[in-house]
Design a protein around this motif. Structure first.
Motif, PDB file in Angstrom:
ATOM      1  N   LEU B  38       0.832  -1.210   0.000  1.00 38.32           N
ATOM      2  CA  LEU B  38       0.000   0.000   0.000  1.00 38.32           C
ATOM      3  C   LEU B  38       0.865   1.257   0.000  1.00 38.32           C
ATOM      4  CD1 LEU B  38      -2.925  -0.938   2.425  1.00 38.32           C
ATOM      5  CD2 LEU B  38      -2.982  -0.703  -0.054  1.00 38.32           C
ATOM      6  N   TRP B  41       2.386   1.725  -3.389  1.00 39.31           N
ATOM      7  CA  TRP B  41       1.340   2.169  -4.306  1.00 39.31           C
ATOM      8  C   TRP B  41       1.051   3.659  -4.081  1.00 39.31           C
ATOM      9  CZ3 TRP B  41      -4.369  -0.008  -4.167  1.00 39.31           C
ATOM     10  CH2 TRP B  41      -5.073   0.517  -5.251  1.00 39.31           C
ATOM     11  N   GLU B  42       0.958   4.036  -2.793  1.00 37.48           N
ATOM     12  CA  GLU B  42       0.649   5.432  -2.466  1.00 37.48           C
ATOM     13  C   GLU B  42       1.716   6.369  -3.043  1.00 37.48           C
ATOM     14  OE1 GLU B  42      -2.067   6.330  -0.287  1.00 37.48           O
ATOM     15  OE2 GLU B  42      -1.625   8.410  -0.742  1.00 37.48           O
ATOM     16  N   ARG B  46       0.936   8.574  -6.549  1.00 34.29           N
ATOM     17  CA  ARG B  46       0.805  10.034  -6.531  1.00 34.29           C
ATOM     18  C   ARG B  46       1.613  10.680  -7.649  1.00 34.29           C
ATOM     19  NH1 ARG B  46      -1.117  12.742  -1.965  1.00 34.29           N
ATOM     20  NH2 ARG B  46      -1.864  11.340  -0.346  1.00 34.29           N
ATOM     21  N   TYR B  55      -4.297   6.228  -6.124  1.00 36.91           N
ATOM     22  CA  TYR B  55      -3.537   5.741  -4.979  1.00 36.91           C
ATOM     23  C   TYR B  55      -4.502   5.485  -3.830  1.00 36.91           C
ATOM     24  CZ  TYR B  55      -3.663  10.820  -4.697  1.00 36.91           C
ATOM     25  OH  TYR B  55      -4.073  12.116  -4.741  1.00 36.91           O
ATOM     26  N   PRO B  56      -4.059   4.687  -2.826  1.00 32.68           N
ATOM     27  CA  PRO B  56      -5.003   4.188  -1.816  1.00 32.68           C
ATOM     28  C   PRO B  56      -5.821   5.283  -1.133  1.00 32.68           C
ATOM     29  CG  PRO B  56      -2.932   3.045  -1.623  1.00 32.68           C
ATOM     30  CD  PRO B  56      -2.733   4.081  -2.670  1.00 32.68           C
ATOM     31  N   THR B  57      -5.189   6.390  -0.720  1.00 34.98           N
ATOM     32  CA  THR B  57      -5.973   7.389   0.001  1.00 34.98           C
ATOM     33  C   THR B  57      -7.052   7.989  -0.904  1.00 34.98           C
ATOM     34  OG1 THR B  57      -4.176   8.933  -0.481  1.00 34.98           O
ATOM     35  CG2 THR B  57      -4.279   8.053   1.754  1.00 34.98           C
TER      36      THR B  57
END
Lengths: 275, 273
Positions: B38, B41-42, B46, B55-57
Motif C-alpha cells: 500500500l 502504491w501510495e 501520486r 492511490y489508496p488514500t
C-alpha cells in the motif's frame, strides 16, 4: 430325455417374453439423434418465419459461415484472437506454476503473497477489464493481460494446494539420498503435484476463453469478440452465430485436449489423492 | 546439582525461545506485506497521471464520496436484486430439470446434446444477441445471470441423482414409497451435497454474468458504474467498485460454503458408499 411338448411350449413362451416390446430406454442413441435433428428442423422451420433480424435459422447460418470463411475475414480475426489467447495463457501457466511452487514450498513466500492472491482471485476478473483497457489501450497488450489474469489464479491455486499435499515422506527420502533443493523440486515436487496442476490448467483454459471474448467485446476493435459486437450491431444474426459456434467448438476442443494431456501425464491421480 | 539442573533448564528454555521464528506469526508477515504494497502504491501512484492510476488514500476518499451520496448503495441494491432473481430462477429450474434428467434416461438422452452444446458455448458470447432480444433493462441482466449459473447446477444435480445408490431407492420401494415420495424423500436428500457443490460454483459464475451484463448494457448496477467511471477516467471510483465486487464475491461464496456445510454434512460418508 426328449423335451415333452409341454416343456417346449413353455420354452417358446419364454422366448416370446424375452423378445421384449419396443422400449425407448433401449434406444437412447436414437432418442439423442432424433432430439438433435428435431431441434435443428424446428429451428429451421420456425426460424424462417421470424424476422431475420432477431433469429436466424441453421441453413442461413451455414451459408453465412461459408461466406465468412471464404472472405478470409473470419479466419484472420480468429487467428488474431487465438494468438493473443495462447500468449496470455502461456504467461499464466508459467507464472501460475512458478508462484504456486514457491508458495507451496516456502512459507515466507506464502505469507507474503497470499493476501494478494486471495483478494485478486475473489474479484471477478471481468470487472478489471475496463481498468486494463485504460492502462494498456485497446490492442493486444490489454487482451493478453485479461487472458493472463483470467488464467493465472486457477493454475496458481491448484499448484499451491498440489505442492502442499506432496507427502513429506517423499521429500525426506529425496533428502536422505542427498538430493539438493533443485532436484527435490524437479524430481519430486513437480511430478507429485502434476495432477493438481493439470486440473488447474483445465479450469484456466475455459476462464481465459471467457476473458478474451469479454475483453474483445468491450474493446470492439479486433478478434472474435469484436466480430460478435459488429454483427449484432449490424443485426446480421446469421453471421453472429458463426463466431458463437466456433467458440463453442474451440471450448470443447481445448478442454478435451487438456483432459487428454491430463490422462497422459497424470494417470496416477486417483491413487495419489488417497495419500 | 540443583543449580546445574536449573542451568540446563534455562539452556533448554533459551533454545526453545530461539526456535520461535517469524513463521509463528504468519499474520504479521501478511500485514507487513500488504502495508508495504500500500505504501509503495501510495508513493508511486501520486507521481503517475491520476487519469491512469490512483492511490489508496484517493480510493478511500472516493469510497466515502460514493457511500455518502448514496450512489453505491443504490446501484448495489439494483445489482443484487437482479442477481437474486436470475440466480433464484437458475436454482429452481436447474434443480428441477436436473432431477428429471437424473431419474429418466430418456429425458437425459434427449436433452443432453443441447445442454452440452449450450454449456460449451462461452455464455458471454451470447450477450449481444440477448441484448437484442430483451433490450437493455432488467430482463436481459436476469437472463444473462440465469444462463451463467444454470448449467453447473443442472449438471451437478443430474449427476448427484445418478449417484444415489440403488439400494437406498430399493429400500424405499420395499417400504412401498410412491414415486413422488422416492423422489422427494430419498433421491433429493441424497443428491443435496452435489446440488450444493453446483450452487457454490454457480454463485461465482452468476457474479461474473452480472458484471458482464452490466458492463455491456451500461445503464444501472455496479458494472455500469465501472463503464461510466472508466469513460470519465475517474480511476479511484473504478477501484471502489472493483473492491466492492471482490468483497461481494467473497461474502457470497463463503455464505454458500457455510450453507453447504450445514445442509450436506453427510457428504463424505455418502461418497464412500
Amino acid at each position: 430325455m426328449a423335451l415333452s411338448t409341454l416343456e417346449q411350449q413353455a420354452l417358446a413362451e419364454l422366448d416370446l417374453v424375452r423378445q421384449k416390446p419396443f422400449r425407448l430406454v433401449d434406444h437412447l442413441g436414437l432418442v439423442r439423434w432424433v432430439s438433435v435433428f428435431g431441434a435443428i428442423l424446428l429451428w429451421e422451420v420456425f426460424g424462417r418465419d421470424v424476422n431475420p433480424l432477431f433469429l436466424s435459422y441453421p441453413s442461413a447460418i451455414a451459408r453465412a459461415a461459408v461466406q465468412l470463411v471464404g472472405a478470409g475475414q473470419f479466419t484472420q480475426q480468429a487467428l488474431n484472437s487465438l494468438q493473443v489467447y495462447f500468449i496470455g495463457l502461456a504467461g499464466a501457466l508459467v507464472v501460475g506454476i512458478v508462484l504456486g511452487l514457491l508458495m507451496g514450498r516456502y512459507r515466507l513466500a506464502e505469507y507474503i503473497l497470499d493476501p494478494f492472491v486471495y483478494a485478486l482471485d475473489a474479484t471477478p476478473r471481468v470487472a478489471l477489464i475496463p481498468i486494463l483497457l485504460l492502462w494498456f489501450g485497446l490492442g493486444a497488450p490489454a487482451k493478453i493481460a485479461v487472458v493472463f489474469l483470467s488464467g493465472v489464479f486457477p493454475v496458481l491455486m491448484n499448484t499451491f494446494s498440489g505442492v502442499r499435499t506432496v507427502s513429506s515422506g517423499l521429500v525426506e527420502v529425496g533428502r536422505a539420498y542427498g538430493a539438493g533443493e533443485g532436484k527435490i523440486f524437479t524430481k519430486i515436487i513437480m511430478p507429485a503435484s502434476l495432477p493438481f496442476i493439470m486440473a488447474g490448467v483445465r479450469l484456466a483454459v475455459g476462464r481465459a476463453l471467457i476473458g478474451i471474448i469479454t475483453a474483445e467485446m468491450f474493446a470492439a476493435v479486433t478478434g472474435l469478440g469484436a466480430l460478435l459486437v459488429r454483427y449484432s450491431s449490424a443485426l446480421a444474426t446469421d453471421k453472429f452465430f458463426v463466431p458463437v459456434i466456433f467458440l463453442a467448438l474451440l471450448g470443447v476442443i481445448l478442454t478435451r485436449a487438456v483432459e487428454y494431456l491430463e490422462k497422459r501425464f497424470a494417470p496416477w491421480k486417483e491413487t495419489e489423492r488417497a495419500l | 546439582m540443583a543449580a546445574h539442573d536449573e542451568q540446563i533448564i534455562a539452556d533448554l528454555g533459551l533454545r526453545r525461545e530461539s526456535a520461535r521464528s517469524l513463521y509463528d506469526y504468519p499474520n504479521v508477515i501478511r500485514a507487513l506485506s500488504v502495508l508495504c504494497f500500500l505504501i509503495a502504491w501510495e508513493i508511486y501512484g501520486r507521481r503517475v497521471d491520476p487519469l491512469l492510476l490512483t492511490y489508496p488514500t484517493a480510493v478511500v476518499q472516493a469510497a466515502f464520496a460514493l457511500i455518502t451520496s448514496g450512489e453505491l448503495r443504490r446501484q448495489m441494491a439494483d445489482s443484487l436484486t437482479t442477481l437474486a432473481l436470475g440466480f433464484g430462477a437458475s436454482v429452481i429450474l436447474g434443480v428441477g430439470l436436473g432431477l428429471v434428467m437424473g431419474r429418466s434416461r430418456i429425458a437425459s438422452a434427449a436433452l443432453e446434446p443441447h445442454i452440452n452444446a449450450l454449456y460449451a458455448t462461452p455464455q458471454v458470447a451470447l450477450t449481444p444477441l440477448l441484448m437484442m432480444w430483451f433490450g437493455l433493462g432488467f430482463t436481459v441482466k436476469a437472463v444473462v445471470i440465469f444462463l451463467f449459473a444454470f448449467f453447473p447446477i443442472l449438471i451437478n444435480t443430474a449427476s448427484g441423482v445418478r449417484n444415489v445408490s440403488a439400494s437406498t431407492i430399493e429400500v424405499g420401494r420395499a417400504y412401498l414409497a410412491s414415486r413422488t415420495q422416492i423422489l422427494f424423500k430419498v433421491v433429493f436428500p441424497a443428491a443435496v451435497p452435489f446440488i450444493m457443490a453446483g450452487i457454490r460454483v454457480a454463485i461465482g459464475r452468476a457474479i461474473v454474468g452480472m458484471v458482464v451484463a452490466e458492463l455491456f448494457t451500461a445503464i444501472t448496477g455496479l458494472g455500469a458504474m465501472l463503464t461510466l467511471y472508466g469513460n470519465l477516467f475517474e480511476t479511484a471510483k473504478m477501484f471502489v467498485v472493483v473492491i466492492v465486487l471482490g468483497v461481494l464475491g467473497v461474502v457470497l461464496v463463503r455464505a454458500t460454503q457455510a450453507l453447504e456445510r450445514r445442509m450436506a454434512r453427510w457428504k463424505e460418508t455418502e461418497r464412500a458408499s
